[in-house]
Scaffold this motif. Sequence first.
Motif, short mmCIF file in Angstrom:
data_model
loop_
_atom_site.label_atom_id
_atom_site.label_comp_id
_atom_site.label_asym_id
_atom_site.label_seq_id
_atom_site.Cartn_x
_atom_site.Cartn_y
_atom_site.Cartn_z
N LEU A 1 0.84 -1.06 0.04
CA LEU A 1 0.02 0.10 0.02
C LEU A 1 0.78 1.25 0.05
CD1 LEU A 1 -2.63 1.41 0.26
CD2 LEU A 1 -2.87 1.21 2.67
N ALA A 2 2.01 1.18 1.16
CA ALA A 2 2.86 2.45 0.73
C ALA A 2 3.55 2.39 -0.53
CB ALA A 2 4.12 2.08 1.84
N HIS A 3 3.72 1.50 -1.31
CA HIS A 3 4.46 1.65 -2.45
C HIS A 3 3.48 2.31 -3.56
CE1 HIS A 3 7.12 0.88 -5.87
NE2 HIS A 3 6.10 0.56 -6.60
N PHE A 4 2.03 1.71 -3.42
CA PHE A 4 1.11 2.45 -4.44
C PHE A 4 0.77 4.02 -4.06
CE2 PHE A 4 -0.89 -2.01 -5.12
CZ PHE A 4 -0.36 -1.97 -6.44
N LEU A 5 0.77 4.16 -2.90
CA LEU A 5 0.53 5.68 -2.39
C LEU A 5 1.63 6.46 -3.04
CD1 LEU A 5 -1.02 4.91 1.19
CD2 LEU A 5 -2.26 6.01 -0.78
N ARG A 6 2.86 5.93 -2.73
CA ARG A 6 4.08 6.77 -3.23
C ARG A 6 4.11 6.93 -4.71
NH1 ARG A 6 7.10 3.55 0.68
NH2 ARG A 6 7.27 5.10 2.63
N HIS A 7 3.29 6.32 -5.61
CA HIS A 7 3.25 6.55 -7.21
C HIS A 7 1.90 6.23 -7.66
CE1 HIS A 7 7.74 5.68 -6.79
NE2 HIS A 7 7.45 4.56 -6.11
N PRO A 8 0.98 7.14 -7.21
CA PRO A 8 -0.30 7.11 -7.72
C PRO A 8 -0.60 7.22 -9.09
CG PRO A 8 0.08 9.08 -6.64
CD PRO A 8 1.24 8.33 -6.33
N GLY A 9 -1.29 6.57 -9.90
CA GLY A 9 -1.47 6.78 -11.27
C GLY A 9 -0.39 6.02 -12.07
N ARG A 10 0.42 5.43 -11.23
CA ARG A 10 1.48 4.47 -12.32
C ARG A 10 1.33 2.90 -12.31
NH1 ARG A 10 8.10 4.14 -11.28
NH2 ARG A 10 8.56 2.27 -12.61
N ALA A 11 1.28 2.48 -13.36
CA ALA A 11 1.05 1.04 -13.58
C ALA A 11 2.12 0.43 -13.33
CB ALA A 11 0.34 0.78 -15.01
N PHE A 12 2.25 -0.80 -12.30
CA PHE A 12 3.45 -1.52 -12.14
C PHE A 12 2.85 -2.98 -12.59
CE2 PHE A 12 4.04 1.97 -9.08
CZ PHE A 12 5.18 2.12 -9.11
N SER A 13 3.83 -3.67 -13.06
CA SER A 13 3.86 -5.06 -13.24
C SER A 13 3.87 -5.97 -12.04
CB SER A 13 5.02 -5.69 -14.45
OG SER A 13 6.34 -5.56 -13.92
N ARG A 14 3.68 -7.31 -12.16
CA ARG A 14 3.66 -8.08 -10.88
C ARG A 14 5.26 -8.18 -10.75
NH1 ARG A 14 0.32 -13.20 -11.11
NH2 ARG A 14 1.28 -13.33 -13.28
N GLU A 15 6.20 -8.28 -11.91
CA GLU A 15 7.46 -8.48 -11.52
C GLU A 15 8.10 -7.21 -11.04
OE1 GLU A 15 6.16 -11.07 -15.10
OE2 GLU A 15 6.11 -8.97 -14.27
N GLU A 16 7.67 -6.02 -11.31
CA GLU A 16 8.22 -4.81 -10.56
C GLU A 16 7.80 -4.80 -9.27
OE1 GLU A 16 8.33 -1.36 -13.79
OE2 GLU A 16 6.51 -2.19 -13.56
N LEU A 17 6.44 -5.10 -8.65
CA LEU A 17 6.19 -5.18 -7.29
C LEU A 17 6.91 -6.09 -6.74
CD1 LEU A 17 2.38 -4.42 -7.80
CD2 LEU A 17 3.99 -2.95 -7.18
N MET A 18 7.31 -7.25 -7.26
CA MET A 18 7.96 -8.33 -6.48
C MET A 18 9.35 -7.88 -6.05
SD MET A 18 8.12 -11.61 -5.44
CE MET A 18 7.06 -12.77 -6.17
N ALA A 19 9.89 -7.20 -7.01
CA ALA A 19 11.16 -6.85 -6.76
C ALA A 19 11.51 -5.63 -5.96
CB ALA A 19 12.00 -6.36 -8.02
N THR A 20 10.44 -4.44 -5.97
CA THR A 20 10.40 -3.53 -5.03
C THR A 20 10.00 -3.66 -3.63
OG1 THR A 20 10.14 -2.23 -7.04
CG2 THR A 20 9.50 -0.97 -5.12
N VAL A 21 8.74 -4.29 -3.74
CA VAL A 21 8.07 -4.55 -2.46
C VAL A 21 8.77 -5.68 -1.67
CG1 VAL A 21 5.92 -4.98 -1.15
CG2 VAL A 21 5.96 -3.49 -3.21
N TRP A 22 8.79 -6.91 -2.38
CA TRP A 22 9.43 -8.30 -1.71
C TRP A 22 10.86 -7.95 -1.78
CZ3 TRP A 22 4.57 -7.49 -3.19
CH2 TRP A 22 3.33 -8.54 -2.62
N GLY A 23 11.54 -7.31 -2.76
CA GLY A 23 12.95 -7.25 -2.82
C GLY A 23 13.51 -8.44 -3.22
N TRP A 24 12.86 -9.26 -4.22
CA TRP A 24 13.26 -10.39 -4.90
C TRP A 24 13.00 -10.11 -6.20
CZ3 TRP A 24 15.74 -14.09 -2.19
CH2 TRP A 24 15.25 -14.05 -0.84
N ASP A 25 14.18 -10.52 -7.20
CA ASP A 25 14.22 -10.65 -8.55
C ASP A 25 13.51 -11.99 -9.13
OD1 ASP A 25 16.37 -12.21 -7.82
OD2 ASP A 25 17.75 -10.73 -8.98
N PHE A 26 13.13 -12.63 -8.24
CA PHE A 26 12.65 -13.95 -8.66
C PHE A 26 11.47 -14.55 -7.59
CE2 PHE A 26 15.80 -15.24 -5.82
CZ PHE A 26 15.52 -16.14 -4.94
N GLY A 27 10.72 -15.41 -8.07
CA GLY A 27 9.52 -16.03 -6.92
C GLY A 27 8.35 -16.04 -7.92
#
Length: 233
Positions: free
Chosen positions: A168-194
């Motif tokens: 939620l914090a990540h979404f609130l910091r970037h309103p209106g921007r579309a993120f792929s699931r891969e980008e969210l995995m890398a940014t929010v989870w800190g993993w480039d795989f999974g």
Amino acid sequence: MQQPRPQHHVLVVDDDPTVTEVVAGYLDRAGFTVDRAADGRDALARAAAHPPDLVVLDLMLPGLDGLAVCARLREAGPVPVVMLTARGDEEDRILGLEVGADDYVTKPFSPRELVLRVSSVLRRAAGGPAPGGGALLRGGGVVLDPAARTAQDARGPLRLTLREFDLLAHFLRHPGRAFSREELMATVWGWDFGDLSTVTVHVRRLRHKVENDPAQPRLITTVWGVGYRFDGG
């Protein structure tokens, strides 16, 4: 003189003594204080007596299974949970995430990978410097305090898991921007795989907590062919 860092207390719950011994050994060598439980009821008793900083929890436990244990732990407080699943069955993984697990590892697993995931979840739980500092984040009627790790909307406080809060914090910091699931995995989870279903499940859980009608979301919308976007800016 620099003060030593306090050791994190991890509760390992698995009915297989070999798995418990290996996991506890790796965590101990990584600097964690480890407690062990062989079944769900023992795990809840130990967690109540000495609240852990994180729980490594096997899904398939005799008697009270991992799903029930995770749900009861969540009722008591926001302790992070890394779930161990014996099978690669997607349904098992999704069930674990649905009841609030922050991450999972599928057996057979690399003990080193498990230690890395435990460390990653604990770093997220501890917070730390975040993009944009500690300023309040607002959008779509939601107010989130990164420093206090609290969130609320017009209905009152939002009970969010560790990953739900970070998402939620990540979404609130970037309103209106579309993120792929891969980008969210890398940014929010800190993993480039999974397994990307992890992201899907957490978005669904978050919608149930912030949307008036989760079936027709107005804040966290799906961008077909891309991923998700927060439209509550």
